[in-house]
Enzyme design. Structure first.
Site, PDB file in Angstrom:
ATOM      1  N   SER A  38      91.369 -90.222  26.015  1.00  0.00           N
ATOM      2  CA  SER A  38      92.351 -90.563  24.626  1.00  0.00           C
ATOM      3  C   SER A  38      93.537 -91.111  25.011  1.00  0.00           C
ATOM      4  O   SER A  38      93.550 -92.442  25.268  1.00  0.00           O
ATOM      5  CB  SER A  38      92.620 -89.060  23.923  1.00  0.00           C
ATOM      6  OG  SER A  38      92.811 -89.157  22.474  1.00  0.00           O
ATOM      7  N   ASP A 183      86.201 -88.313  20.778  1.00  0.00           N
ATOM      8  CA  ASP A 183      87.256 -88.032  21.736  1.00  0.00           C
ATOM      9  C   ASP A 183      86.642 -87.411  23.022  1.00  0.00           C
ATOM     10  O   ASP A 183      86.251 -86.135  22.754  1.00  0.00           O
ATOM     11  CB  ASP A 183      88.397 -87.470  20.868  1.00  0.00           C
ATOM     12  CG  ASP A 183      89.629 -87.581  21.639  1.00  0.00           C
ATOM     13  OD1 ASP A 183      89.686 -87.159  22.817  1.00  0.00           O
ATOM     14  OD2 ASP A 183      90.687 -88.297  21.188  1.00  0.00           O
TER      15      ASP A 183
END
Length: 292
Positions: A38, A183
């Site tokens: 991320s 993610d």
């Protein structure tokens, strides 16, 4: 001194990672290989592309994070429609503006696909929800019938940064239908294990930058209602795998950066907040280096 680096996720808290990187660079450390999830994936990709800490700071100074939020147009512009859109599209924002920004900044350094980087120099983590497994990019792409060398780094970044329900997931068609990618923080928010050969040996020293306090500083979860239960559930799911690895022997190589009071998805960050986050990153890294 040449080192390897691993950087954790944390959304907009990632400005603190840039502060930490600037301190490491200032003290003469240079990264040979980098990995991240991320927000940490963004820093890792920019470092791999050759950006210095000051150049990354400049990029972020010029960026208005709000411009990265691109909701789909609807025929009926009423508030309720965004929840309808979330139901069908699986995210409030498309993520195209985010990927375009990644593409432009990496292209400025001649980086388009993983073939433009030294082999093994960059590893990013994403989550394959369709098949229920962690995805390490570019390593695992071959198992999907995709060429790792030709895969766009900006697309891999978009996968690693796809905050669930916030950005629409990336759909990767591998011949058997769409595979939903979100993610990497869902499964491994701090992949410190990526550069471990399994025997505890490393090619070179490794430093991890983690956007949280250490386990001793945080303590356990206080659970007294359903909201607390959900928060503890998601936090445990996200961090248990990584923290087990760290607790074994590698905590001494981790810079813990406390950013509890900041939001991961506050895209209207003020300049003062950005500066404060970077300052925290610098100060914590300086403290760490005194004993490392």
């Amino acid at each position: 001194m040449l080192i390897d680096g691993v950087f954790s996720g944390g959304g907009l808290k990632g400005f603190a990672l840039v502060g930490a990187y600037s301190m490491l660079e200032e003290k003469g450390y240079r990264f040979q290989r980098v990995a991240g999830t991320s927000a940490g994936a963004i820093l890792a990709s920019f470092i791999a592309a050759g950006y210095t800490a000051k150049e990354i700071e400049k990029l972020l100074d010029e960026l208005d994070p709000i411009t990265l939020l691109d909701p789909r147009n609807t025929i009926l512009p009423i508030p309720f429609m965004k929840w309808i859109r979330l139901y069908w599209r699986l995210g409030l924002y498309q993520g195209k503006a985010l990927e375009k920004w990644f593409f432009e900044k990496l292209a400025n350094r001649g980086v388009y696909s993983f073939a433009d980087l030294p082999t093994g120099a960059l590893k990013l983590v994403a989550s394959d929800l369709t098949n229920g497994k962690m995805l390490v990019l570019p390593d695992d792409l071959e198992s999907y019938g995709v060429s790792p060398e030709s895969f766009p780094v900006a697309r891999a970044l978009r996968m690693s940064c796809g905050i669930p329900f916030f950005f629409e997931p990336v759909k990767m068609n591998v011949g058997t239908g769409d595979t939903i990618i979100v993610d990497g923080g869902v499964l491994s928010n701090f992949p410190m294990w990526l550069f471990d050969d399994g025997t505890g040996k490393r090619e070179r020293p490794l430093i991890g930058l983690k956007l949280s306090r250490s386990k001793e500083e945080v303590g356990g979860h206080e659970i007294s209602n359903a909201l607390h239960l959900f928060e503890a559930l998601f936090s445990t799911m996200k961090n248990a795998h990584d923290e087990r690895y760290i607790s074994r022997e590698h905590e001494k190589d981790v810079v813990f950066i406390p950013v509890d009071g900041f939001s991961a998805t506050q895209f209207d960050l003020e300049d003062e907040t950005k500066a404060e986050l970077m300052k925290i990153g610098r100060e914590r890294t300086l403290q760490f280096l005194r004993f490392w």
